[in-house]
Design a protein around this motif. Structure first.
Motif, PDB file in Angstrom:
ATOM      1  N   GLY A 252      -9.731  29.015  26.474  1.00 46.47           N
ATOM      2  CA  GLY A 252      -9.976  28.900  27.902  1.00 46.47           C
ATOM      3  C   GLY A 252      -9.904  27.498  28.453  1.00 46.47           C
TER       4      GLY A 252
ATOM      5  N   ASP B 194      -7.946  34.421  24.996  1.00 44.29           N
ATOM      6  CA  ASP B 194      -9.368  34.377  25.313  1.00 44.29           C
ATOM      7  C   ASP B 194     -10.186  34.787  24.092  1.00 44.29           C
ATOM      8  OD1 ASP B 194      -8.997  37.128  25.122  1.00 44.29           O
ATOM      9  OD2 ASP B 194      -9.293  37.512  27.266  1.00 44.29           O
TER      10      ASP B 194
ATOM     11  N   HIS C 169     -18.665  35.908  26.530  1.00 41.61           N
ATOM     12  CA  HIS C 169     -17.831  35.630  25.358  1.00 41.61           C
ATOM     13  C   HIS C 169     -18.409  36.267  24.099  1.00 41.61           C
ATOM     14  CE1 HIS C 169     -15.690  33.090  28.009  1.00 41.61           C
ATOM     15  NE2 HIS C 169     -16.511  32.066  27.977  1.00 41.61           N
TER      16      HIS C 169
END
Length: 398
Positions: A37, A66, A128
């Protein structure tokens, strides 16, 4: 070889992993994907350990990958390069478990949904942490996934340490000081138990200093107080996070300067801390190599704020027997350790300059009342042990 256990530790821009034999927890390899990212920075994979060679030869990652994609890529890579390694269980670091989750748990779709509700309280981490879990639940629903919570270690704190001075109704609906970095503190607590025995049961303060930073005061190797609170924004000055700040200043920025909630969020999480004060970098290594007055002031402020909070936590446990530095800055910056300890003579802290310079495990001066240690943390080991325990106990069954 029988099944393997994968421990995943998703950070704000990285995904660390460790691979173990599931039955014995013998380490096979560890590493991570960095640069997730980050605009203009390609993601980079690294690994080391007995089984790392095959994985290290992999082609480069997509530059815009990602956390979810990186986890999927890693699991596919293990299957492709090491087909004899059958994945038996996956353990995950999850930053926020709130008051509800005080121990590791197998993730089901329902639990995933409940954990998603905490994303606003840890916006740089929780999404995340959950992305790889969500992906695996969809693609391999029968694979046990164990969530291990950074907040769980602090649930031993007395009620006064958890309360905010707000109307009671807020506490009753879960607005409390939760604390974070608990997996790191749990690992350090066990290391201290092994290294210092009875002395470790006394007054201990652990400084987890990295891009995210916090302190934890322990007695009996359990958490008594910590610097982070309802969110991971509270407490110490960090790489790009402000840490504790006058709430009246925040009201001023909103009411008098017209700052929106989104802009304030960006300011406090991504534009402050070492980065904001220095105007140079959020990386202490870059600041230590920079001769500018602003870089020096940022480092001085980081040390001052850490020392002030250590003094505060010493009050919560009645003094100081052992001070531990850990995590990226704590383990690797002799200069920052020295800056912080220079404020703490009144707590019996003094360091051996040469031991500190070479990064010895014990850096306290021989005559000092308080012991000062530098210990490497290992959150993945804590995740692996918890995941193995639930897998063996059959608690892996939803």
């Amino acid at each position: 070889m029988s099944g393997v256990l994968l421990a995943l530790n998703a950070g704000s821009s990285s995904l660390k992993f460790a691979l173990y034999e599931a039955a014995t927890l013998a380490p096979l390899c560890r590493g991570g994907v960095a640069g997730l990212g980050e605009t203009g920075q390609p993601a980079h994979f690294s690994a080391h350990g007995p089984e790392a060679g095959k994985l290290s030869a992999l082609a480069s990652l997509a530059p815009d990958i990602d956390h979810e994609g990186a986890a999927r890529w890693l699991i596919d890579a293990i299957a492709a390069r090491q087909p004899e390694l059958e994945l038996a269980v996956v353990g995950h670091r999850v930053v926020h478990g709130g008051a509800e989750f005080d121990r590791p748990v197998r993730v089901t779709p329902d639990i995933l949904q409940r954990l998603s509700a905490y994303a606003p309280l840890a916006p740089s981490h929780q999404p995340h942490n959950l992305a790889p879990i969500r992906s695996l639940l969809a693609s391999r629903p029968d694979l046990p996934q164990i969530a291990c919570f950074d907040t769980a270690f602090h649930r031993t704190q007395p009620r006064l340490a958890q309360l905010f001075p707000l109307p009671r109704a807020f506490a009753e609906r879960g607005v409390l000081r939760y604390g974070f970095h608990g997996l790191s503190y749990q690992f350090i607590a066990e290391e201290l138990r092994l290294l210092r025995g009875e002395r470790a049961q006394g007054r201990v303060i652990v400084a987890h200093l990295g891009h995210g930073a916090s302190l934890c005061a322990m007695r009996g190797l359990t958490s008594v107080a910590t610097t982070m609170g309802f969110t991971a924004l509270d407490g110490l000055m960090m790489g790009s996070r402000s840490g504790a700040i006058d709430p009246g200043l925040l009201l001023h920025l909103i009411l008098e300067e017209g700052m929106t909630a989104k802009a304030l969020h960006e300011l406090l999480y991504n534009e402050s801390g070492l980065l904001g004060v220095s105007g140079v970098s959020d990386d202490l290594r870059a600041l230590e190599a920079d001769a500018s007055p602003a870089a020096e002031e940022a480092m001085a402020l980081f040390a001052y704020r850490a020392a002030r909070e250590i003094g505060s936590l010493a009050s919560a446990v009645g003094g100081l027997d052992i001070l531990v530095f850990t995590a990226g800055i704590g383990e690797n910056s002799p200069a920052m350790r020295a800056r912080i300890c220079a404020f703490l003579g009144h707590l019996g802290v003094a360091i051996d300059a040469e031991a500190n310079r070479r990064g010895a495990a014990s850096i306290g001066a021989a005559e000092a009342a308080a012991e000062v240690l530098v210990l490497a943390t290992n959150e993945e080991a804590v995740i692996a042990e918890a995941a193995q325990r639930l897998w063996r106990e059959g608690a892996g069954e939803p």
